[in-house]
Design an enzyme around this catalytic site. Sequence first.
Site, mmCIF file in Angstrom:
data_model
loop_
_atom_site.group_PDB
_atom_site.id
_atom_site.type_symbol
_atom_site.label_atom_id
_atom_site.label_comp_id
_atom_site.label_asym_id
_atom_site.label_seq_id
_atom_site.Cartn_x
_atom_site.Cartn_y
_atom_site.Cartn_z
ATOM 1 N N ASP A 23 0.871 -1.169 0.000
ATOM 2 C CA ASP A 23 0.000 0.000 0.000
ATOM 3 C C ASP A 23 0.910 1.221 0.000
ATOM 4 O O ASP A 23 1.723 1.397 0.916
ATOM 5 C CB ASP A 23 -0.849 -0.032 1.280
ATOM 6 C CG ASP A 23 -2.114 0.778 1.166
ATOM 7 O OD1 ASP A 23 -2.079 1.840 0.531
ATOM 8 O OD2 ASP A 23 -3.143 0.343 1.726
ATOM 9 N N HIS A 35 -10.792 -1.428 4.908
ATOM 10 C CA HIS A 35 -10.562 -0.949 6.278
ATOM 11 C C HIS A 35 -11.240 0.393 6.554
ATOM 12 O O HIS A 35 -11.136 0.910 7.666
ATOM 13 C CB HIS A 35 -9.053 -0.834 6.515
ATOM 14 C CG HIS A 35 -8.432 0.173 5.587
ATOM 15 N ND1 HIS A 35 -8.306 -0.048 4.233
ATOM 16 C CD2 HIS A 35 -7.944 1.415 5.805
ATOM 17 C CE1 HIS A 35 -7.758 1.005 3.666
ATOM 18 N NE2 HIS A 35 -7.532 1.920 4.598
HETATM 19 O O1 ISL Z 1 -13.235 6.944 4.914
HETATM 20 C C1 ISL Z 1 -13.111 7.952 4.295
HETATM 21 C C2 ISL Z 1 -13.255 9.284 4.861
HETATM 22 O O2 ISL Z 1 -14.625 9.561 4.980
HETATM 23 C C3 ISL Z 1 -12.756 7.890 2.915
HETATM 24 O O3 ISL Z 1 -13.055 9.055 2.264
HETATM 25 C C4 ISL Z 1 -11.259 7.637 2.876
HETATM 26 O O4 ISL Z 1 -10.589 8.616 3.606
HETATM 27 C C5 ISL Z 1 -10.821 7.688 1.462
HETATM 28 O O5 ISL Z 1 -11.374 6.573 0.868
HETATM 29 C C6 ISL Z 1 -9.307 7.641 1.359
HETATM 30 O O6 ISL Z 1 -8.812 6.537 2.038
HETATM 31 C C7 ISL Z 1 -7.450 6.296 2.066
HETATM 32 O O7 ISL Z 1 -6.680 7.429 2.400
HETATM 33 C C8 ISL Z 1 -6.852 7.959 3.709
HETATM 34 C C9 ISL Z 1 -6.800 6.886 4.801
HETATM 35 O O8 ISL Z 1 -7.270 7.428 6.012
HETATM 36 C C10 ISL Z 1 -7.636 5.686 4.430
HETATM 37 O O9 ISL Z 1 -7.528 4.689 5.418
HETATM 38 C C11 ISL Z 1 -7.177 5.218 3.090
HETATM 39 O O10 ISL Z 1 -7.819 4.038 2.677
HETATM 40 C C12 ISL Z 1 -5.745 8.938 3.916
HETATM 41 O O11 ISL Z 1 -4.514 8.335 3.635
#
Ligand code: ISL
Length: 564
Positions: free
Chosen positions: A101, A334
């Site tokens: 990731d 997640h």
């Molecule tokens: O769960 C969300 C917020 O409401 C989604 O918008 C999420 O933040 C978005 O899908 C981006 O996710 C990814 O980047 C984020 C991280 O917190 C998430 O866990 C990751 O999957 C920032 O790096």
Amino acid sequence: MTPQDATWWKSAVVYQIYPRSFADSNGDGFGDLGGIIERLGYLQALGVDVIWLSPIYPSPQADNGYDVSDYRDIDPLFGTLAEFDVLLAEIHERGMKLVMDLVVNHTSDEHPWFIESRSSRHNPKRDWYIWRDSRAAAEPNNWGSFFSGPAWTWDQVTGQYYLHLFDRKQPDLNWENPAVRKAMQDIMVWWLDRGVDGFRMDVVNFISKARGLPDAPTIPGHQFVIAVDEFVDGPHVHEYLAETTREVFGSRDGQFITVGEMPGVTPDQARLYTDPARGELNMVFQFEHVSVDQSPANKFEYLGLDLVVLKESLYRWQGALADIGWNSLYWENHDQPRVVSRFGDDDPDYWAASAKALATILHGMRGTPFVYQGEELGMTNYPFSSARDHQDLEAVNYYTSVVELSGDEIAALAGLGAMSRDNARTPMQWGPGHNAGFTSGEPWMPVNPNHTWLNAESQFTAPDSVFAHYQELIRLRHELPILVHGDLTPLMAADPQIWAYSRRAPESAILVIANCGREPRAVDVGAEWIGAGLLLGNLPDTPGALTSTSLQLAGWDARIYAAG
Ligand code: ISL
């Protein structure tokens, strides 16, 4: 590499591990690489081809590793590089692949690049991040953070604001700077040299912001706005991705996979990102189908499920990427609540059937299926009862902001219960005993009390378990090219309870049909399916062949038939 090999990922199934909640080998309460190594036999038995690990790099863990402070090492919470090498070798030995990731849009504020960048306006790394002067003694624009509040934080030392679309501890990188792009590409090459098989790139469609960082259209009652139109699929994103793919994979032989996580991406844009002729990415994660039950302005405002809208959404994506490009297929990750609680029915009488029915629907479609840890057991949402149970910074910030604004704690908790990312992050339920077998210590997140009956140990060898159903779906995908490549035609699309579609290849056809409700339903499937044989059902005593056009479906009954 033959053309067939080049698209191996089309017939693969990917399993996502959220390492801190998967398996703890040293008793500190956090999952780790040693725990994953111990459980590889379980994943091999499930039959998955690729394992994707959520971030394991050194990190202050403000956003559980999505705030990286060193891209070339392993956080001691999870282990060491030496253990990582063992894990990778063991995954390869078992015929599986490993995807890292990669958080490319932002780093931690504790990354040496940002520490340099914030040290002075003249530091060579100043332009690696997005710094702006204040506007009328306030933020440079009205962009809001995904995690509540403004997307800008004031830096006292240098007298400017820096941009962070997520937490203040996650400053956005400036991808317009070629040195930043080169640095990210070097990191990818470093991991490929170490032997990994590809990348899932975090919010990668956010890396190019609109020129001039303009204000987003205002929303009454909101000082800051999630400015999606100003940073989603921005002006240079395709150019940056094509360059990255060229630089990183251009001269490399092997079987790799690249997945772009893309909140807010449209089907038209996704076709561009995944058109093989453009050389950008193999597939994207889109979010439309996991947003249909949320208010557009507030993901914690649960709107209830309209099955027709959910079907329409997934069908729109099936259609858009039918000829050019490729879909990923997922219910959970997640960041999402558990699907059996969300779109299924986690009442004990319907829990297993609905978990299997949803799996059947998803794995019958065209695209690469992703299984999130515990989904293959039908793990459910957690029965949160107080704000103290929540750990995720998004949940905590949301709760604080609602309580400050309206004082309505009950509404805030209800929203979090349905949608909090913490639902997906409770420990993996390996067995019925202490802490579900996740850790011998104190788990970092509470274990769902239902682990006493919902766990891997009880399902692993049970022929009618949710786990066994996932095994069968994965086996079918590997055995039947029609499931990978066949055309998809929606059937009964306007029916609010039945989910049905056909898959067709020149010499074969498949019917996938599911009753997404408790009430039994009789449906007419049409004469062409008479004689079709059952490939997979989710209830005992499902008839082996279709002998009439009329099908009697019990509650949450789901079946796959093959014609001819
Ligand atoms: O769960 C969300 C917020 O409401 C989604 O918008 C999420 O933040 C978005 O899908 C981006 O996710 C990814 O980047 C984020 C991280 O917190 C998430 O866990 C990751 O999957 C920032 O790096």
